[in-house]
Design a protein around this motif. Sequence first.
Motif, PDB file in Angstrom:
ATOM      1  N   LEU A  46       8.076  11.882  -9.458  1.00  0.00           N
ATOM      2  CA  LEU A  46       8.889  11.738  -8.249  1.00  0.00           C
ATOM      3  C   LEU A  46      10.335  12.148  -8.521  1.00  0.00           C
ATOM      4  N   ARG A  47      10.839  11.778  -9.696  1.00  0.00           N
ATOM      5  CA  ARG A  47      12.213  12.144 -10.056  1.00  0.00           C
ATOM      6  C   ARG A  47      12.357  13.665 -10.149  1.00  0.00           C
ATOM      7  N   ASP A  48      11.401  14.313 -10.819  1.00  0.00           N
ATOM      8  CA  ASP A  48      11.475  15.773 -10.955  1.00  0.00           C
ATOM      9  C   ASP A  48      11.475  16.444  -9.583  1.00  0.00           C
ATOM     10  N   MET A  49      10.646  15.939  -8.681  1.00  0.00           N
ATOM     11  CA  MET A  49      10.599  16.517  -7.336  1.00  0.00           C
ATOM     12  C   MET A  49      11.924  16.282  -6.613  1.00  0.00           C
ATOM     13  N   ALA A  50      12.467  15.069  -6.713  1.00  0.00           N
ATOM     14  CA  ALA A  50      13.726  14.758  -6.028  1.00  0.00           C
ATOM     15  C   ALA A  50      14.864  15.630  -6.557  1.00  0.00           C
ATOM     16  N   ILE A  51      14.900  15.814  -7.885  1.00  0.00           N
ATOM     17  CA  ILE A  51      15.950  16.670  -8.466  1.00  0.00           C
ATOM     18  C   ILE A  51      15.782  18.098  -7.985  1.00  0.00           C
ATOM     19  N   ILE A  76      28.885   4.910  -9.394  1.00  0.00           N
ATOM     20  CA  ILE A  76      28.080   6.053  -9.825  1.00  0.00           C
ATOM     21  C   ILE A  76      26.785   5.986  -9.022  1.00  0.00           C
ATOM     22  N   TYR A  77      26.404   7.077  -8.362  1.00  0.00           N
ATOM     23  CA  TYR A  77      25.303   7.005  -7.398  1.00  0.00           C
ATOM     24  C   TYR A  77      24.291   8.128  -7.587  1.00  0.00           C
ATOM     25  N   GLU A  78      23.068   7.848  -7.120  1.00  0.00           N
ATOM     26  CA  GLU A  78      22.077   8.893  -6.867  1.00  0.00           C
ATOM     27  C   GLU A  78      21.334   8.506  -5.593  1.00  0.00           C
ATOM     28  N   ALA A  79      21.044   9.484  -4.753  1.00  0.00           N
ATOM     29  CA  ALA A  79      20.387   9.212  -3.466  1.00  0.00           C
ATOM     30  C   ALA A  79      19.161  10.110  -3.329  1.00  0.00           C
ATOM     31  N   MET A  80      18.000   9.486  -3.170  1.00  0.00           N
ATOM     32  CA  MET A  80      16.748  10.226  -3.029  1.00  0.00           C
ATOM     33  C   MET A  80      16.252  10.131  -1.593  1.00  0.00           C
ATOM     34  N   MET A  81      16.121  11.263  -0.938  1.00  0.00           N
ATOM     35  CA  MET A  81      15.509  11.304   0.384  1.00  0.00           C
ATOM     36  C   MET A  81      13.994  11.338   0.228  1.00  0.00           C
ATOM     37  N   VAL A  82      13.293  10.571   1.046  1.00  0.00           N
ATOM     38  CA  VAL A  82      11.831  10.553   1.001  1.00  0.00           C
ATOM     39  C   VAL A  82      11.334  11.669   1.919  1.00  0.00           C
ATOM     40  N   THR A  83      11.142  12.847   1.330  1.00  0.00           N
ATOM     41  CA  THR A  83      10.700  14.030   2.061  1.00  0.00           C
ATOM     42  C   THR A  83       9.171  14.025   2.201  1.00  0.00           C
ATOM     43  N   ASN A  84       8.636  15.012   2.903  1.00  0.00           N
ATOM     44  CA  ASN A  84       7.184  15.096   3.067  1.00  0.00           C
ATOM     45  C   ASN A  84       6.477  15.236   1.726  1.00  0.00           C
ATOM     46  N   GLU A  85       7.105  16.009   0.802  1.00  0.00           N
ATOM     47  CA  GLU A  85       6.494  16.195  -0.514  1.00  0.00           C
ATOM     48  C   GLU A  85       6.460  14.863  -1.283  1.00  0.00           C
ATOM     49  N   ILE A  86       7.544  14.121  -1.224  1.00  0.00           N
ATOM     50  CA  ILE A  86       7.588  12.835  -1.935  1.00  0.00           C
ATOM     51  C   ILE A  86       6.656  11.829  -1.265  1.00  0.00           C
ATOM     52  N   ARG A  87       6.503  11.905   0.054  1.00  0.00           N
ATOM     53  CA  ARG A  87       5.544  11.023   0.738  1.00  0.00           C
ATOM     54  C   ARG A  87       4.120  11.305   0.247  1.00  0.00           C
ATOM     55  N   SER A  88       3.785  12.585   0.121  1.00  0.00           N
ATOM     56  CA  SER A  88       2.440  12.938  -0.361  1.00  0.00           C
ATOM     57  C   SER A  88       2.235  12.446  -1.786  1.00  0.00           C
ATOM     58  N   MET A  89       3.253  12.598  -2.623  1.00  0.00           N
ATOM     59  CA  MET A  89       3.147  12.137  -4.010  1.00  0.00           C
ATOM     60  C   MET A  89       3.057  10.616  -4.078  1.00  0.00           C
ATOM     61  N   ALA A 145       0.836  -1.199   0.000  1.00  0.00           N
ATOM     62  CA  ALA A 145       0.000   0.000   0.000  1.00  0.00           C
ATOM     63  C   ALA A 145       0.872   1.250   0.000  1.00  0.00           C
ATOM     64  N   PRO A 146       0.596   2.227  -0.859  1.00  0.00           N
ATOM     65  CA  PRO A 146       1.445   3.426  -0.945  1.00  0.00           C
ATOM     66  C   PRO A 146       1.604   4.162   0.384  1.00  0.00           C
ATOM     67  N   PHE A 147       0.572   4.161   1.222  1.00  0.00           N
ATOM     68  CA  PHE A 147       0.703   4.885   2.491  1.00  0.00           C
ATOM     69  C   PHE A 147       1.708   4.180   3.417  1.00  0.00           C
ATOM     70  N   LEU A 148       1.839   2.849   3.292  1.00  0.00           N
ATOM     71  CA  LEU A 148       2.845   2.136   4.088  1.00  0.00           C
ATOM     72  C   LEU A 148       4.251   2.451   3.588  1.00  0.00           C
ATOM     73  N   THR A 149       4.422   2.456   2.264  1.00  0.00           N
ATOM     74  CA  THR A 149       5.722   2.809   1.691  1.00  0.00           C
ATOM     75  C   THR A 149       6.116   4.220   2.099  1.00  0.00           C
ATOM     76  N   ALA A 150       5.178   5.142   2.012  1.00  0.00           N
ATOM     77  CA  ALA A 150       5.464   6.534   2.350  1.00  0.00           C
ATOM     78  C   ALA A 150       5.883   6.682   3.812  1.00  0.00           C
ATOM     79  N   SER A 151       5.289   5.894   4.679  1.00  0.00           N
ATOM     80  CA  SER A 151       5.592   6.004   6.106  1.00  0.00           C
ATOM     81  C   SER A 151       6.914   5.327   6.475  1.00  0.00           C
ATOM     82  N   ALA A 152       7.246   4.246   5.776  1.00  0.00           N
ATOM     83  CA  ALA A 152       8.404   3.444   6.185  1.00  0.00           C
ATOM     84  C   ALA A 152       9.707   3.871   5.516  1.00  0.00           C
TER      85      ALA A 152
END
Length: 606
Positions: free
Chosen positions: A565-570, A542-555, A476-483
């Motif tokens: 999600l990528r555009d928001m993370a960038i 070669i790396y990229e690291a995305m933090m799951v911020t409040n905005e990305i949790r809502s999305m 469920a997306p809400f579980l992913t967003a929370s965890a």
Amino acid sequence: MPHETHRAESSAAVLRPVPDEAPQEQEQKPDPAPGRHGLTPPSRRGGSSGFVTEHIVKLGFAPRQAVEDAIGEARKSGQTPEQVLLADGAINTDQLARATAERFGLDHVDLSVYELDLGAVNLIPHQAAKRYGAIPIAFIEDHTLMVAMSDPTNVRAVDDISIMTGLDVRPVVGSAEDIVSAISNASKLDASIAEAISEDEEEENEGGGPVTEIRESAGEAPVIKLVNGVIAKGVEEGASDIHFEPEGKEMRVRYRVDGVLHDATTVPRRMVPGVVSRLKIMGNLNIAEKRIPQDGRVGLTVGGHPIDLRMASLPSVKGEKMVLRILDKEQAQIGLDILGMQEDTLARFRSGFTKAYGATFVTGPTGSGKTTSLYAALNMINTPERNVITIEDPVEYQLNGLTQIQINPKAGLTFASGLRAIMRADPDVIMVGEIRDRETAQIAIESALTGHLVLSTLHTNDAPTAIARLTEMGIAPFLTASALDCVVSQRLARALCEHCKEPVVITAEALAIYDVHEDMNAFQANGCSRCSHSGYKGRLGIYEAMMVTNEIRSMTIERASADKLRDMAIGQGMRTLQQDGLDKVRGGTTTIEEIARVTGSALDAD
């Protein structure tokens, strides 16, 4: 040569040479002695006064102030000034060798281009050559042997080599790195194979017959010697995998070095059954079973270096294929500073796995170094105050201070069932080798929501796609967003050989696909004996690291696409895989072709 043709084809449209105003090191080198390419005579025979450091300054390899600072540091640390300069990167081993040769009035030899006389090389045992840091490279007339040494003051080595060979010794100075490489290459795999085959032919001529009986063939000395030679050479070349592949009536052996397979040798038909059987016995596999895949493991010591071999047998229409994964136990102790992450990317990764609870995932294709990154994180947080438990398939490296579980589907121990058992063992940190199905993903996410720190890997192409992948698995997306707190995506690109890379300018037209609109100074692969003429040696991340911020949790809860999600993370500061790769191209550590290869982009060749 083949590598030169490849470079011309791949680079002609996107690269142009650096203008001639940029002086090259080769232009500053004295001309080699006539008839001896790679051999440079000193300006004065018989030696000069002063120290090696003075000649380092005279030859322009390091400024005087840097040398004086190194002398002061050497007095404090108990090292030599030359060791300090090498450690600081002020000079390289080849420059030290040139200065040493000048100091003692000896020839300098560049072993990357000098053609070795194998008759001279094989005059002394390789073990003795390693011990002395010296290797015979040529005959001079009838009674003199030219020996390359990194330390020409080692009189004992000179005397011992003279006694062993019965010849006079003429020292020449080469870099320590080149001498080690030459000694390693001297014990050529082909020589080991030829010796084993020769012995096998002798036994066959004596009435032994072809190697066909499974149990008896595995004990034949030539077969053991052949297998040991293949494995030892693979370790020496830094191979990650060794492939034994049936090819017609023979067996092809290939090494995967820096992520790329290349042919090593061919096993003759009569020895193929014995080689397969020998490998199966080493891995404790059923040597009589040829119809189904099998896997095993064995620990070995090669040149005093402990390694683990993971073995897999695959039945094919041409016979059984054996694949050996080489696991270096020392790699298990890798630190975060060795991963090669940019500071901001490393800070994001560290913030994810140092939390008290939550989930941090590392994504990428097979062989991209995901497990290595997780081990680096575990090494940092593995303290006596934490109960760290891992469940893996297989356990690649055994670490001290934590509990590691190997899954065993035949016995009913899967990732999902193992995770349930782990939850009853009071864990603080859980590392799941790979999330493959909905049940495992569900338990991992729920564990992160109930006060546990969960580290795991996923197979996705980039960081934002990991969220979509979890949703596709039924989470469920809400579980992913929370965890979920952090997702790192990574690739492994080949690193340029520092000895032969050449400066180039990458045109803006070629970089347009990366949204770069100006020319870039970079380097291209060339090829020399140190890198087996590939132009590359080693790999880098070669790396990229995305933090799951409040905005990305809502999305995430709104089931936004991976692109959004990528555009928001960038927009929130995430550096993409391509951007990180371009930074490493600018830094001269890899090529634009490698970044295009590992990130899946294509250079504009028009």
